[in-house]
Design a protein around this motif. Structure first.
Motif, short mmCIF file in Angstrom:
data_model
loop_
_atom_site.label_atom_id
_atom_site.label_comp_id
_atom_site.label_asym_id
_atom_site.label_seq_id
_atom_site.Cartn_x
_atom_site.Cartn_y
_atom_site.Cartn_z
N LEU A 46 0.83 -1.21 0.00
CA LEU A 46 0.00 0.00 0.00
C LEU A 46 0.86 1.26 0.00
N LEU A 47 1.92 1.27 0.80
CA LEU A 47 2.80 2.44 0.86
C LEU A 47 3.49 2.67 -0.49
N GLU A 48 3.90 1.59 -1.11
CA GLU A 48 4.56 1.71 -2.41
C GLU A 48 3.59 2.18 -3.48
N LEU A 49 2.37 1.66 -3.49
CA LEU A 49 1.36 2.09 -4.46
C LEU A 49 1.02 3.57 -4.30
N ALA A 50 1.12 4.07 -3.06
CA ALA A 50 0.84 5.48 -2.80
C ALA A 50 2.02 6.38 -3.13
N GLY A 51 3.12 5.78 -3.58
CA GLY A 51 4.29 6.57 -3.94
C GLY A 51 5.12 7.01 -2.75
N THR A 52 5.00 6.30 -1.63
CA THR A 52 5.78 6.65 -0.45
C THR A 52 6.79 5.55 -0.16
N ASP A 53 7.67 5.81 0.80
CA ASP A 53 8.70 4.86 1.19
C ASP A 53 8.05 3.66 1.86
N ARG A 54 8.23 2.48 1.31
CA ARG A 54 7.59 1.28 1.84
C ARG A 54 8.09 0.91 3.23
N SER A 55 9.24 1.43 3.63
CA SER A 55 9.83 1.09 4.92
C SER A 55 9.54 2.12 6.01
N GLU A 56 9.05 3.29 5.63
CA GLU A 56 8.87 4.37 6.61
C GLU A 56 7.47 4.34 7.20
N ARG A 57 7.40 4.39 8.53
CA ARG A 57 6.12 4.43 9.24
C ARG A 57 5.99 5.73 10.03
N ASP A 58 6.93 5.99 10.92
CA ASP A 58 6.81 7.09 11.88
C ASP A 58 6.60 8.44 11.21
N LEU A 59 7.27 8.69 10.09
CA LEU A 59 7.20 10.00 9.45
C LEU A 59 6.41 9.97 8.15
N ASN A 60 5.53 8.99 7.99
CA ASN A 60 4.77 8.82 6.76
C ASN A 60 3.30 9.18 7.00
N PRO A 61 2.86 10.37 6.57
CA PRO A 61 1.47 10.77 6.81
C PRO A 61 0.45 9.82 6.20
N TYR A 62 0.77 9.27 5.03
CA TYR A 62 -0.17 8.34 4.39
C TYR A 62 -0.35 7.09 5.25
N TYR A 63 0.73 6.59 5.81
CA TYR A 63 0.62 5.42 6.68
C TYR A 63 -0.31 5.71 7.86
N HIS A 64 -0.12 6.86 8.49
CA HIS A 64 -0.91 7.20 9.68
C HIS A 64 -2.37 7.46 9.34
N SER A 65 -2.64 8.04 8.19
CA SER A 65 -4.02 8.41 7.86
C SER A 65 -4.80 7.29 7.19
N ALA A 66 -4.12 6.39 6.48
CA ALA A 66 -4.85 5.43 5.65
C ALA A 66 -4.54 3.96 5.92
N VAL A 67 -3.41 3.68 6.57
CA VAL A 67 -2.98 2.28 6.67
C VAL A 67 -2.95 1.75 8.10
N MET A 68 -2.48 2.55 9.04
CA MET A 68 -2.27 2.03 10.38
C MET A 68 -3.54 1.42 11.00
N ASP A 69 -4.65 2.13 10.89
CA ASP A 69 -5.89 1.60 11.47
C ASP A 69 -6.27 0.25 10.84
N LEU A 70 -6.00 0.10 9.54
CA LEU A 70 -6.30 -1.17 8.88
C LEU A 70 -5.50 -2.31 9.48
N GLU A 71 -4.26 -2.04 9.84
CA GLU A 71 -3.43 -3.08 10.47
C GLU A 71 -4.07 -3.56 11.77
N TYR A 72 -4.47 -2.60 12.59
CA TYR A 72 -5.05 -2.99 13.89
C TYR A 72 -6.41 -3.65 13.72
N LEU A 73 -7.22 -3.17 12.79
CA LEU A 73 -8.50 -3.82 12.54
C LEU A 73 -8.30 -5.27 12.13
#
Length: 205
Positions: A46-73
């Motif tokens: 998902l991070l790669e498809l969004a054009g962001t660094d696939r390894s970055e979490r802490d400083l990745n706004p897309y991860y925090h807004s669109a992906v993190m909650d999906l992981e916990y769900l």
């Protein structure tokens, strides 16, 4: 009847959550659910498809807004499936995003349709800054680079983020350099109240 428990193993990066979580799973016969194992492949895609660094979490706004909650769900649904067949679960994940919500555990049980008799146990793993940093360096994960770049800021933020969850049962493990032994886990588990004979629907949610 036996009450299936959900052990929420929490603590900052490098605290040794996974070590304690695995010990708990071995000693309780619980399903071990690690967020990284369950979610890393689809998270990186998902991070790669969004054009962001696939390894970055802490400083990745897309991860925090669109992906993190999906992981916990995802991992909380996996927990439901195990609890529904009477199997305890150990959840190995930081959960820090949700610490400020006292009723979070009750929200989880309701949202994910957990069995009414399932019981959460909060397991906090503590350590010191130097030990945690050494462990994070040693594991060599790309997603930790931003933490290590400004470790003091990361550690202060983690310590300030106190878990405010309401839970009838909790365990705390001191996992500094000497580590947590299987005997320490066994003693902690022995201290939990035995609720197996309680009727369904009477345990706290």
């Amino acid at each position: 009847m036996t009450v299936p428990r959900a052990y929420f193993v929490i603590g900052p990066a490098g605290s040794g959550k996974s070590t304690v979580a695995r010990l708990l799973a071995r000693q309780t016969g619980a399903a071990y659910i690690d967020k990284d194992t369950a979610c890393t492949r689809f998270t990186e895609a998902l991070l790669e498809l969004a054009g962001t660094d696939r390894s970055e979490r802490d400083l990745n706004p897309y991860y925090h807004s669109a992906v993190m909650d999906l992981e916990y769900l995802t991992i909380l649904d996996l927990a439901r499936d195990n609890l529904a067949v009477g199997r305890p679960v150990v959840l190995d994940a930081p959960f820090g995003r949700y610490f400020s919500r006292p009723g979070y555990l009750a929200e989880v049980a309701e949202r994910h349709s957990w069995p009414r008799h399932a019981e959460p146990v909060v397991v906090r793993v503590d350590t010191d800054s130097d030990t945690a940093r050494a462990r994070v360096r040693a594991r060599g994960c790309a997603r930790d680079l931003s933490k290590l770049a400004d470790w003091d800021a990361f550690w202060r933020k983690a310590q300030d983020n106190a878990c405010r969850w309401s839970s009838r049962h909790s365990l705390v493990f001191d996992n500094r350099a000497d580590g947590v032994t299987p005997d320490a886990v066994a003693r902690a588990l022995g201290g939990l109240a035995d609720d197996d004979s309680r009727a369904p629907g009477l345990t706290a949610r």
